[in-house]
Design a protein around this motif. Structure first.
Motif, PDB file in Angstrom:
ATOM      1  N   ASN A  80       0.836  -1.201   0.000  1.00 37.60           N
ATOM      2  CA  ASN A  80       0.000   0.000   0.000  1.00 37.60           C
ATOM      3  C   ASN A  80       0.871   1.251   0.000  1.00 37.60           C
ATOM      4  O   ASN A  80       2.096   1.171  -0.181  1.00 37.60           O
ATOM      5  CB  ASN A  80      -0.987  -0.024   1.164  1.00 37.60           C
ATOM      6  CG  ASN A  80      -0.282   0.043   2.522  1.00 37.60           C
ATOM      7  OD1 ASN A  80       0.923   0.292   2.614  1.00 37.60           O
ATOM      8  ND2 ASN A  80      -1.045  -0.182   3.578  1.00 37.60           N
ATOM      9  N   GLY A  81       0.262   2.394   0.221  1.00 38.91           N
ATOM     10  CA  GLY A  81       0.998   3.647   0.131  1.00 38.91           C
ATOM     11  C   GLY A  81       2.035   3.847   1.202  1.00 38.91           C
ATOM     12  O   GLY A  81       2.930   4.694   1.063  1.00 38.91           O
ATOM     13  N   THR A  82       1.980   3.077   2.293  1.00 41.56           N
ATOM     14  CA  THR A  82       2.976   3.188   3.360  1.00 41.56           C
ATOM     15  C   THR A  82       4.050   2.097   3.263  1.00 41.56           C
ATOM     16  O   THR A  82       4.926   2.023   4.117  1.00 41.56           O
ATOM     17  CB  THR A  82       2.302   3.095   4.743  1.00 41.56           C
ATOM     18  OG1 THR A  82       1.740   1.780   4.919  1.00 41.56           O
ATOM     19  CG2 THR A  82       1.208   4.131   4.878  1.00 41.56           C
ATOM     20  N   GLY A  83       3.955   1.252   2.244  1.00 37.76           N
ATOM     21  CA  GLY A  83       4.911   0.170   2.090  1.00 37.76           C
ATOM     22  C   GLY A  83       4.517  -1.116   2.771  1.00 37.76           C
ATOM     23  O   GLY A  83       5.267  -2.101   2.733  1.00 37.76           O
ATOM     24  N   GLN A  84       3.334  -1.151   3.405  1.00 39.26           N
ATOM     25  CA  GLN A  84       2.867  -2.373   4.063  1.00 39.26           C
ATOM     26  C   GLN A  84       2.580  -3.440   3.012  1.00 39.26           C
ATOM     27  O   GLN A  84       1.898  -3.174   2.012  1.00 39.26           O
ATOM     28  CB  GLN A  84       1.593  -2.095   4.858  1.00 39.26           C
ATOM     29  CG  GLN A  84       0.970  -3.349   5.476  1.00 39.26           C
ATOM     30  CD  GLN A  84      -0.424  -3.089   6.035  1.00 39.26           C
ATOM     31  OE1 GLN A  84      -0.905  -1.955   6.010  1.00 39.26           O
ATOM     32  NE2 GLN A  84      -1.067  -4.127   6.524  1.00 39.26           N
ATOM     33  N   ASP A 212      -0.928   2.510  -4.144  1.00 39.14           N
ATOM     34  CA  ASP A 212      -0.832   3.774  -3.421  1.00 39.14           C
ATOM     35  C   ASP A 212      -1.963   4.684  -3.895  1.00 39.14           C
ATOM     36  O   ASP A 212      -2.017   5.043  -5.074  1.00 39.14           O
ATOM     37  CB  ASP A 212       0.518   4.424  -3.711  1.00 39.14           C
ATOM     38  CG  ASP A 212       0.773   5.661  -2.867  1.00 39.14           C
ATOM     39  OD1 ASP A 212      -0.197   6.230  -2.344  1.00 39.14           O
ATOM     40  OD2 ASP A 212       1.952   6.059  -2.763  1.00 39.14           O
ATOM     41  N   ARG A 254      10.453   9.586  -5.617  1.00 43.20           N
ATOM     42  CA  ARG A 254      10.065   8.832  -4.423  1.00 43.20           C
ATOM     43  C   ARG A 254      10.685   7.441  -4.406  1.00 43.20           C
ATOM     44  O   ARG A 254      10.605   6.732  -3.400  1.00 43.20           O
ATOM     45  CB  ARG A 254       8.547   8.687  -4.347  1.00 43.20           C
ATOM     46  CG  ARG A 254       7.809   9.982  -4.033  1.00 43.20           C
ATOM     47  CD  ARG A 254       6.334   9.719  -3.837  1.00 43.20           C
ATOM     48  NE  ARG A 254       6.116   8.716  -2.808  1.00 43.20           N
ATOM     49  CZ  ARG A 254       5.223   7.726  -2.897  1.00 43.20           C
ATOM     50  NH1 ARG A 254       4.497   7.595  -3.990  1.00 43.20           N
ATOM     51  NH2 ARG A 254       5.064   6.868  -1.905  1.00 43.20           N
ATOM     52  N   ARG A 359      -8.544   6.589  -1.461  1.00 46.28           N
ATOM     53  CA  ARG A 359      -8.142   6.558  -0.054  1.00 46.28           C
ATOM     54  C   ARG A 359      -9.106   5.735   0.794  1.00 46.28           C
ATOM     55  O   ARG A 359      -8.682   4.909   1.607  1.00 46.28           O
ATOM     56  CB  ARG A 359      -8.042   7.973   0.490  1.00 46.28           C
ATOM     57  CG  ARG A 359      -6.900   8.774  -0.128  1.00 46.28           C
ATOM     58  CD  ARG A 359      -6.746  10.136   0.522  1.00 46.28           C
ATOM     59  NE  ARG A 359      -5.689  10.918  -0.107  1.00 46.28           N
ATOM     60  CZ  ARG A 359      -4.391  10.812   0.200  1.00 46.28           C
ATOM     61  NH1 ARG A 359      -4.018   9.949   1.140  1.00 46.28           N
ATOM     62  NH2 ARG A 359      -3.500  11.545  -0.411  1.00 46.28           N
ATOM     63  N   ASP A 366      -6.871  -2.459   2.871  1.00 42.37           N
ATOM     64  CA  ASP A 366      -5.702  -2.739   3.707  1.00 42.37           C
ATOM     65  C   ASP A 366      -6.095  -3.496   4.975  1.00 42.37           C
ATOM     66  O   ASP A 366      -5.402  -4.431   5.398  1.00 42.37           O
ATOM     67  CB  ASP A 366      -4.996  -1.432   4.073  1.00 42.37           C
ATOM     68  CG  ASP A 366      -4.411  -0.732   2.857  1.00 42.37           C
ATOM     69  OD1 ASP A 366      -4.465  -1.309   1.755  1.00 42.37           O
ATOM     70  OD2 ASP A 366      -3.919   0.402   3.014  1.00 42.37           O
TER      71      ASP A 366
END
Length: 586
Positions: A80-84, A212, A254, A359, A366
């Motif tokens: 996901n967007g946080t790297g999870q 993301d 990024r 989002r 998630d």
């Protein structure tokens, strides 16, 4: 007898057309490939190579030439967007003889496919030939191509006559338009920009699908130091923006330090399509690969689905060209391939939806993914790639396991009751499982024979028909008509044995009425396969799929049903051309 310029005209020199031409050539027939471009495409496109495709490349005698441009066990992670990490796709099985997933460099692989055609007399690849006309004369086809100079200008025309034509020229296929078939499905408006760089600045070997919500992306480590990124463009971002170096550097910032220093070898924009032709055949003209179906890139199945088409169509064309089957066999091509291609498109489209969630939807996704990862059964569903629909042919060149009726095959072998006077198979056998293997690809473990040690099974069974039993002499169950059919169609008779019994079986079967190859099951994989299936005999097709499975005493009936399902011819055996690669290492 009418003489044609070639047996099969292949339109398009992409991987599907080149593979098809190699498979036709390896079985002793001629193919002519016409390509509008002046050379092969030299930038990376497809990046995922499945074990099924490798099995085909081995049949074509090209795997060892392609292998240096691949990396096995390509691991894919959805983050996901946080790297999870939401899901990991890392299947470790080698049931078909090779690791399930490989990364590869397509231009280098395509080059080997093209070079492979040089092995076959009468087979050729012609660049600068743009097909502009097709005519089906009932007993042959005529293909007309403009001959193009280096600037793409027509400088002449060429006409090629052949028994059949196959359009493999991509999504804008002239052949498909000539056929007048529907191209059904969706073409989402979402655009993506892909960037390939040399001298990978990250160096990790795996694939990351970045779900993301801010901007979905893909990051892929490829062989020979190549790294690929793909970024989704937002609706308010014009495609021309990708020509702005500052915009591209901002996308990459990024993911990598100093994006201005990257060695970019390819950059382009594209959209994902999910479309499939309503028919893959019209008379003597066929479609394969992107000409027949387009699918999103998420699961790396565009390249592999096209190779499945080539695998399926090549042996059927070869059988008809050799006089071993009637033209009716070719009707099974659409029947077998269209549904699986459509199913694969659906799974890819669903994967794209997961990738592009906003989002709110992403937050729900998630949480759900975290919960599923706590359940081993569901976690393995993604890890082992079990969500990917494996090809299973429910109609076509198959025989139902319960009824031995040709042309259809139910997924289960047990019937709940007798119907229409047909007895179910269930009263005759016990089985640990109730799923029929008919229509599925057969496994490929390593085995021993009298002439070979520790080789993959396909090296023993070959690339044509096989009748194999577990633990017994297959000739003991074949009547005179069945033995004649075995000889007429070059069916290889095989007895799978525990390695401990192989020497005994070789002596015991030496006087059998037809040659029997005894295969030593050194790993136990073959025993395990038969142990959970209600059959002691299988009939394998040239593409290594199970055409029929039954009890050994049903061998002659199953073989007769297969003859009907495959439209095999009867009468004296035709004189066969020698296999061009006989005795050569694949």
């Amino acid at each position: 007898m009418t003489t044609f310029d070639t047996d099969v005209v292949v339109i398009g020199a992409g991987p599907v057309g080149l593979t098809l031409a190699n498979l036709i050539g390896v079985r002793g027939h001629r193919a002519t490939v016409l390509e509008a471009r002046q050379e092969l495409i030299d930038y990376p496109r497809g990046v995922g190579l499945d074990d099924e495709s490798i099995r085909t490349l081995r049949t074509a005698g090209l795997w060892e030439r392609v292998r240096p441009f691949t990396v096995p066990h390509h691991v894919v992670r959805l983050v996901n967007g946080t790297g999870q990490v939401l899901a990991t796709n890392n299947p470790r099985t080698e049931e078909f003889g090779y690791p399930r997933k490989h990364g590869f460099v397509q231009p280098l692989v395509d080059r080997e496919l093209a070079a492979g055609l040089d092995r076959f007399a009468g087979t050729g690849l012609h660049f600068g030939h743009r097909v502009v006309g097709l005519d089906d004369h009932g007993d042959h086809v005529t293909v007309t191509a403009e001959q193009l100079d280096a600037d793409g200008q027509a400088v002449g025309t060429r006409t090629v006559t052949a028994r059949y034509a196959v359009g493999c020229e991509g999504g804008s296929s002239f052949t498909r338009k000539w056929m007048g078939v529907r191209f059904e499905g969706d073409s989402p408006s979402t655009r993506w920009v892909v960037v390939d760089v040399a001298d990978d600045p990250i160096g990790t070997p795996s694939v990351y699908l970045g779900a993301d919500p801010r901007r979905p992306y893909v990051s892929i480590g490829l062989p020979q130091g190549i790294r690929r990124w793909e970024f989704m463009l937002h609706d308010d971002e014009p495609t021309a923006l990708c020509d702005d170096p500052a915009f591209m550097r901002a996308l990459l910032a990024r993911h990598v330090p100093d994006p201005a220093a990257l060695h970019v070898i390819n950059q382009r924009t594209f959209t994902h399509h999910g479309r499939v032709a309503s028919e893959f055949r019209k008379g003597r003209v066929f479609l394969a690969g992107d000409a027949a179906h387009l699918m999103p890139v998420w699961l790396g199945q565009g390249w592999n689905s096209g190779i499945r088409d080539a695998t399926n169509l090549a042996w059927k064309l070869s059988a008809v060209l050799a006089g071993e089957a009637t033209d009716a066999l070719l009707d099974t091509y659409t029947v077998e391939r269209r549904k699986h291609a459509s199913d694969m498109i659906d799974v890819n489209m669903a994967a794209g939806t997961v990738m592009k969630m906003g989002r709110l939807g992403g937050a729900v996704r998630d949480v759900a993914a975290s919960a599923l990862n706590l359940v081993p059964k569901w976690k393995s569903y993604f890890t082992e790639l079990r969500f990917k629909p494996m090809p299973r042919y429910a109609a076509g060149v198959v025989v139902d396991q319960t009824t031995l009726v040709p042309g259809r095959a139910r997924p289960g072998f047990k019937a709940t009751r007798r119907s229409k006077g047909v007895a179910a198979l269930a009263p005759f056998t016990d089985s640990a499982g109730a799923v029929s293997p008919v229509g599925m690809q057969f496994i490929q473990p390593r085995v021993n024979t009298a002439d070979a040690t520790n080789v993959l099974l396909d090296e023993v069974t070959g690339d044509w028909w096989t009748l194999a039993t577990w633990g017994t002499d297959p000739t003991a169950y074949l009547d005179e008509a069945a033995l004649a059919l075995v000889g007429r169609h070059r069916v290889r008779l095989v007895s799978f044995m525990p390695e401990t019994q192989r020497d005994w079986a070789e002596r015991q079967y030496a006087s059998a009425p037809a040659p029997v190859t005894v295969v030593g099951d050194t790993t136990g994989a073959l025993k395990d396969w038969f142990d959970v299936r209600a059959c002691g005999l299988v009939l394998l097709r040239p593409d290594h799929f199970v055409a029929a499975a039954c009890l050994t005493r049903q061998a002659s009936r199953a073989l007769a049903a297969l003859r009907e399902a495959a439209s095999l011819t009867t009468g004296p055996a035709a004189e066969q051309a020698p296999h061009p690669l006989e005795g050569a290492s694949a």
